[in-house]
Write an enzyme that holds these catalytic residues in place. Structure first.
Site, mmCIF file in Angstrom:
data_model
loop_
_atom_site.group_PDB
_atom_site.id
_atom_site.type_symbol
_atom_site.label_atom_id
_atom_site.label_comp_id
_atom_site.label_asym_id
_atom_site.label_seq_id
_atom_site.Cartn_x
_atom_site.Cartn_y
_atom_site.Cartn_z
ATOM 1 N N SER A 69 0.747 -1.144 0.062
ATOM 2 C CA SER A 69 0.059 -0.058 -0.136
ATOM 3 C C SER A 69 0.808 1.405 -0.068
ATOM 4 O O SER A 69 1.015 1.920 1.111
ATOM 5 C CB SER A 69 -0.872 0.022 1.168
ATOM 6 O OG SER A 69 -1.538 -1.096 1.602
ATOM 7 N N GLU A 70 1.543 1.177 -1.176
ATOM 8 C CA GLU A 70 2.550 2.589 -1.181
ATOM 9 C C GLU A 70 2.116 3.817 -0.766
ATOM 10 O O GLU A 70 2.549 4.614 -0.171
ATOM 11 C CB GLU A 70 3.407 2.597 -2.377
ATOM 12 C CG GLU A 70 4.466 1.139 -2.679
ATOM 13 C CD GLU A 70 3.462 0.167 -3.404
ATOM 14 O OE1 GLU A 70 2.367 0.172 -3.458
ATOM 15 O OE2 GLU A 70 4.324 -0.993 -3.446
ATOM 16 N N PHE A 93 10.963 -0.921 -5.873
ATOM 17 C CA PHE A 93 11.689 -0.754 -6.963
ATOM 18 C C PHE A 93 11.017 0.993 -7.370
ATOM 19 O O PHE A 93 9.793 1.168 -7.170
ATOM 20 C CB PHE A 93 11.297 -1.510 -8.176
ATOM 21 C CG PHE A 93 11.814 -2.816 -8.063
ATOM 22 C CD1 PHE A 93 12.675 -3.080 -6.802
ATOM 23 C CD2 PHE A 93 11.845 -3.938 -8.936
ATOM 24 C CE1 PHE A 93 13.332 -4.356 -6.732
ATOM 25 C CE2 PHE A 93 12.483 -5.200 -8.716
ATOM 26 C CZ PHE A 93 13.088 -5.542 -7.624
ATOM 27 N N HIS A 139 10.482 -3.070 -14.015
ATOM 28 C CA HIS A 139 11.123 -3.344 -12.920
ATOM 29 C C HIS A 139 12.656 -2.921 -13.039
ATOM 30 O O HIS A 139 13.624 -3.136 -12.234
ATOM 31 C CB HIS A 139 11.261 -4.871 -12.550
ATOM 32 C CG HIS A 139 10.115 -5.228 -11.682
ATOM 33 N ND1 HIS A 139 8.967 -5.394 -12.436
ATOM 34 C CD2 HIS A 139 10.059 -5.768 -10.336
ATOM 35 C CE1 HIS A 139 7.906 -5.733 -11.399
ATOM 36 N NE2 HIS A 139 8.593 -5.786 -10.337
HETATM 37 C C1 LIG Z 1 3.088 -1.380 -6.716
HETATM 38 C C2 LIG Z 1 3.997 -2.690 -6.284
HETATM 39 N N1 LIG Z 1 4.650 -2.837 -5.123
HETATM 40 C C3 LIG Z 1 5.461 -3.772 -4.881
HETATM 41 C C4 LIG Z 1 5.763 -4.669 -5.874
HETATM 42 C C5 LIG Z 1 6.599 -5.931 -5.419
HETATM 43 N N2 LIG Z 1 5.754 -7.147 -5.378
HETATM 44 C C6 LIG Z 1 5.789 -7.850 -6.455
HETATM 45 S S1 LIG Z 1 4.829 -9.285 -6.268
HETATM 46 C C7 LIG Z 1 4.468 -8.822 -4.648
HETATM 47 C C8 LIG Z 1 3.550 -9.479 -3.817
HETATM 48 C C9 LIG Z 1 2.226 -9.574 -4.517
HETATM 49 O O1 LIG Z 1 1.644 -10.575 -3.544
HETATM 50 P P1 LIG Z 1 0.088 -10.898 -4.038
HETATM 51 O O2 LIG Z 1 -0.755 -9.815 -4.517
HETATM 52 O O3 LIG Z 1 -0.480 -11.520 -2.593
HETATM 53 O O4 LIG Z 1 0.237 -11.943 -5.080
HETATM 54 P P2 LIG Z 1 0.930 -13.227 -4.877
HETATM 55 O O5 LIG Z 1 2.365 -13.249 -5.149
HETATM 56 O O6 LIG Z 1 0.401 -14.059 -3.920
HETATM 57 O O7 LIG Z 1 0.260 -14.144 -6.020
HETATM 58 C C10 LIG Z 1 5.314 -7.436 -4.349
HETATM 59 C C11 LIG Z 1 5.294 -6.975 -2.992
HETATM 60 C C12 LIG Z 1 5.289 -4.494 -7.080
HETATM 61 N N3 LIG Z 1 5.513 -5.410 -8.164
HETATM 62 N N4 LIG Z 1 4.327 -3.544 -7.385
#
Ligand SMILES: Cc1ncc(C[n+]2csc(CCOP(=O)(O)OP(=O)(O)O)c2C)c(N)n1
Lengths: 337, 318
Positions: A69-70, A93, A139
């Site tokens: 939740s940036e 990132f 990324h």
């Molecule tokens: C806006 C943003 N914040 C952080 C990330 C880094 N990030 C990539 S996947 C992830 C976890 C996502 O979790 P979830 O939505 O539960 O999906 P899952 O990996 O469990 O399928 C994060 C924090 C990102 N890609 N985009």
């Protein structure tokens, strides 16, 4: 005493030393504590690339995990900064700044000016940038020029472990909002770093290498590469002066201009995409302020104006390399000997 | 129904085989970049997408291979993309995290958590304006359910009464952070009430449960009844990304694989009921195995993009 540690360790050490020195320093970010409160090891990650690892146990209650939740947590860091904390938030990132940009560029950076100088927002946003990990277009960006564009934000782009530690400590102590841009591909590089705490002031470029024939200004990960190119140039009798601005805002214009006045030639190396980046900014500065001393057109070494490609074959072509810097430097020297 | 069941099994098996093979290949070091595997979650993509056709669009996540396969993206093109080849679905420019096929209504895997749900409001709006009867489906994780973009999209879909379906794939973790910690309510589906739409929780290991819940949501959306939030609960079998040591979790994966697995459950149910027989399913397994084998060999043999490809596709040229 200096010993050799990695860029990642230097950043971790800076955080630890500042947290120990100043109670008001807190750290937050996604997986910074590896999911405190969840089962399993609670210090599993230290952020996605392990930069804050270990701090969670060293400083109980001062390393906060966040949901993805940036907007909310970057904004919360900014709000806390207005009330006496010194938060360091990790925006994983730099590419993800889109989801929290309002909090940074309409809130944090405007307070001091809009409120007539009556506000301080000592927040640091650490973020990772740069290509090279085959991480594709969402990324891999170098978005520090976007931050640099905004008055009120200080933007730091450290090029090696020594710089990273000193500049991060300075960032934490600074009373303005600071964006601290860490290159992902530098984390595992190492260098000599003093154990004691030290700061590096903002707006003072580092003259990495002296030379009379051409000035090479390079930023972040490009600095070591430019230095390598300069060493190769020396073999063919060209002495390049290599300058690392360290901070893109404030920018040390004086050091750059003095160098160009001495060498008469400028190459700027920037990993950010070429339109409105640091290379264009510095070139404009020099063209305006030091036109008379230029003996050749300015050269800019940048990637092409495209998103970052995924395929290794393309990404290797995309990122500026030492050969391109070398060619650019030779071209400006040979333009008019 | 038999055809649907056969297709469901084929899709789930294709996703599983694809992911297990990518897992093996990644370990050899030949696949560049970040890879996030979907294995364990097959029933979700399959159960939802079997209700969809080319009028319908889906938006995916960084864990997108399963959604691509379920929406009919060519497996060869996907594999080649993951290897960064010129023959890939995105000509080697996107990689695992960005595979897309707009002709199939697959809007792309997404490297930005929470990037998809707003886009789906747009595809649903387009379907509504153009009267196609189409729907939009946003898949997103438990982590993404906390992102402002997701919550804004839920609200927008509701106030515009869009034919949109939001599928929260709750595998218990966002990277290393558990949803038990990060999601401030017992269930993501409970949030639906706050946006004035139905919220449903389904067992994500049970294809039939997902298929039924998605069927109701799609039908309601097609008929102008507005959006639905479906929460699908399960476990992901591999790490957050390939290479993740998974120090944050313990025995749950082995347990899920052994006792809850969606493919195993599906197989038991349809063979017990006599709807499909074992040898037929074995044939599907064999066909899928061959498809994956061929896709990997073709991908490895395919050329990489070259200098000429570096600066193309940035702008439309006139
Ligand atoms: C806006 C943003 N914040 C952080 C990330 C880094 N990030 C990539 S996947 C992830 C976890 C996502 O979790 P979830 O939505 O539960 O999906 P899952 O990996 O469990 O399928 C994060 C924090 C990102 N890609 N985009």
């Amino acid at each position: 005493m200096a010993r050799t540690i990695s860029y990642r360790e230097a950043i971790n050490e800076a955080l630890a030393q500042e947290m120990a020195r100043d109670e008001s320093v807190i750290v937050m970010g996604e997986d910074n504590a590896g999911g405190a409160g969840s089962p399993g090891e609670d210090d599993a990650w230290g952020g996605v690339l392990g930069v804050t690892k270990g701090l969670f146990h060293k400083f109980p209650g001062r390393v906060l995990d966040t949901p993805i939740s940036e907007s909310a947590f970057v904004g919360a860091a900014i709000g806390a900064a207005t009330r006496g904390q010194r938060p360091v938030a990790e925006l994983m990132f730099i590419d993800f700044m889109g989801v929290c940009f309002d909090q940074i560029f309409n809130q944090a950076v405007k307070f001091r000016y809009m409120f007539g100088g009556n506000a301080r927002t000592p927040v640091v946003i650490r973020t990772m940038y740069g290509a090279g990990l085959r991480a594709a277009a969402q990324h891999s960006q170098c978005l520090y020029p976007i931050f640099t564009h905004i008055p009120g934000l200080k933007v730091v782009v450290p090029s090696n472990p020594y710089e990273a530690k000193g500049l991060l400590i300075q960032s934490i102590r600074d009373d303005d909002p600071v964006i601290f841009c860490e290159h992902k591909a530098l984390y595992d590089t190492s260098g000599e770093v003093p154990e004691d705490s030290y700061t590096i002031p903002f707006g003072e470029a580092n003259v990495v290498r002296d030379g009379d024939d051409v000035t090479i200004v390079a930023i972040g990960r490009m600095v070591a590469m430019a230095e390598g190119a300069a060493n190769d140039l020396a073999a063919s009798g060209i002495e390049a002066e290599v300058i690392d601005p360290r901070t893109t805002s404030p920018l040390d214009t004086e050091t750059i201009l003095e160098s160009v006045e001495k060498t008469g030639r400028l190459v700027v190396v920037d990993e950010a995409s070429p339109r409105c980046n640091l290379a264009t900014d510095i070139s404009a500065l020099v063209a305006k302020e030091a036109f008379g001393s230029l003996r050749a057109p300015i050269e800019m070494v940048t990637p092409p104006h495209t998103p970052v490609p995924f395929s290794d074959a393309l990404e290797d072509l995309y990122i500026p390399d030492a050969q391109k810097v070398l060619n650019a430097a030779k071209a400006v020297v040979e333009y008019r000997r | 129904m038999t055809d649907t069941l056969r297709e469901a099994y084929r899709v789930m098996r294709t996703i599983r085989a694809f992911e297990e093979r990518v897992h093996e290949e990644f370990a050899t070091g030949e696949i560049p970049g970040f890879v996030h595997l979907y294995a364990g979650e097959e029933a979700s993509a399959t159960g939802v997408c079997l209700h969809l056709d080319d009028r319908d669009a889906i938006a995916s996540t960084h864990r997108g291979h399963g959604h691509c396969i379920a929406k009919g993206v060519d497996v060869h093109a996907m594999m080649a993309e993951i290897y960064g080849r010129k023959t890939g679905a995105c000509r080697g420019k996107g990689g695992s995290m960005h595979i897309a096929d707009l002709a199939k209504g697959m809007l792309g895997a997404n490297g930005i958590v929470g990037g998809g749900p707003p886009l789906i409001c747009g595809t649903a709006l387009a379907a509504k304006q153009q009267n196609t009867g189409g729907v939009g489906v946003a898949f997103f994780g438990d982590g993404a359910s906390n992102q402002g973009t997701t919550l804004e999209a839920l609200n927008l879909a509701s106030v515009w009464n869009l034919p949109a379906i939001f599928v929260a794939e709750n595998n218990g973790y966002a990277e290393a952070t558990s949803s038990a910690w990060s999601v401030a309510s017992d269930n993501i589906a409970d949030r639906a009430a706050g946006f004035g739409m139905p919220g449903v929780i389904v067992d994500g290991f049970d294809f039939f449960a997902v298929h039924e819940a998605a069927g109701e949501a799609v039908e309601r959306a097609r008929e102008g009844g507005g959006p639905t939030l479906i929460e699908v609960k399960f476990t992901r079998y591999f790490g957050h990304f390939e290479g993740d040591q998974q120090t944050y979790r313990a025995g749950e994966v082995a347990h899920a694989r052994a006792t809850l697995d969606c493919l195993k459950r599906f197989r038991d149910r349809v063979t017990d009921s006599g709807e499909l027989d074992g040898p037929l399913l074995d044939d599907i397994d064999a066909e899928v195995a061959k498809l994956i084998e061929d896709a990997v060999s073709a991908a490895k043999a395919a050329p990489k993009p070259t200098k000429e490809d570096l600066e193309t596709d940035v702008y439309v040229s006139y």
